[in-house]
Design a protein around this motif. Sequence first.
Motif, PDB file in Angstrom:
ATOM      1  N   UNK A 119       1.067  -1.095  -0.121  1.00  0.00           N
ATOM      2  CA  UNK A 119       0.087  -0.098  -0.346  1.00  0.00           C
ATOM      3  C   UNK A 119       1.006   1.497   0.049  1.00  0.00           C
ATOM      4  N   UNK A 120       0.406   2.245  -1.149  1.00  0.00           N
ATOM      5  CA  UNK A 120       0.896   3.541  -0.313  1.00  0.00           C
ATOM      6  C   UNK A 120       0.558   4.772   0.489  1.00  0.00           C
ATOM      7  N   UNK A 154      -0.211  13.579   6.511  1.00  0.00           N
ATOM      8  CA  UNK A 154      -1.031  12.026   6.148  1.00  0.00           C
ATOM      9  C   UNK A 154      -1.581  11.466   4.926  1.00  0.00           C
ATOM     10  N   UNK A 155      -1.198  11.121   4.286  1.00  0.00           N
ATOM     11  CA  UNK A 155      -1.596  10.048   2.553  1.00  0.00           C
ATOM     12  C   UNK A 155      -1.674   8.928   2.673  1.00  0.00           C
ATOM     13  N   UNK A 156      -2.599   8.226   2.043  1.00  0.00           N
ATOM     14  CA  UNK A 156      -2.897   7.332   1.812  1.00  0.00           C
ATOM     15  C   UNK A 156      -3.822   6.788   0.967  1.00  0.00           C
ATOM     16  N   UNK A 157      -3.671   6.051   0.423  1.00  0.00           N
ATOM     17  CA  UNK A 157      -4.544   5.450  -0.688  1.00  0.00           C
ATOM     18  C   UNK A 157      -6.246   5.356  -0.772  1.00  0.00           C
ATOM     19  N   UNK A 158      -6.983   5.547   0.355  1.00  0.00           N
ATOM     20  CA  UNK A 158      -8.296   5.744   0.491  1.00  0.00           C
ATOM     21  C   UNK A 158      -8.257   6.989   1.929  1.00  0.00           C
ATOM     22  N   UNK A 218      -4.641   9.575  -9.153  1.00  0.00           N
ATOM     23  CA  UNK A 218      -3.319   8.486  -8.816  1.00  0.00           C
ATOM     24  C   UNK A 218      -4.957   7.361  -7.995  1.00  0.00           C
ATOM     25  N   UNK A 219      -5.609   8.060  -7.651  1.00  0.00           N
ATOM     26  CA  UNK A 219      -6.288   7.474  -6.536  1.00  0.00           C
ATOM     27  C   UNK A 219      -5.839   7.647  -4.883  1.00  0.00           C
TER      28      UNK A 219
END
Length: 163
Positions: free
Chosen positions: A38-39, A51-55, A90-91
């Motif tokens: 996971x990104x 804070x960043x993540x996929x969703x 990029x979601x």
Amino acid sequence: MAKDASFDIVSEMNIEEVKNGIQIALKELTNRFDFKGAKFDISLEGNQLVVSAEDDFKIEQVKDVLFSKLIKRGVPLKNIHFSNSEHALGGTARQKADLVSGIDKENAKKITTAIKNSKVKVKAQIQDDQLRITGKNRDDLQKVIALVRELDLPIDVQFTNYR
């Protein structure tokens, strides 16, 4: 004649402890099974936490891990004010938070008003981003500390320089 006793009411956040908490949270998240591949990222940009993540669901999971690490390091979570999440191409999703240090004028006025309304014989002075409380009786200062702890403030306050 006895000298007046005093203490300061401050709201401080130790940035070094925040950085340490971020590093420990990132290390734990890279080892978690549900985050394999996971990104995600947690970074400190000036006085903002990003804070960043996929969703949004993953952001909340990252924040939970980060908060648990910050609590262990003694960082007050009340002083972290998150904004709404932003969705990028990029979601990915990102959420920024302001790290609040110091007591703003509005909260300082709220504290001084509560002290004046309590009829305790002390003086409250607003000094930049902190308050100085002075009084002749140390018991009155203890009453003020108890009073301020009971107030519902949007920030965490500490009591320093008790003389």
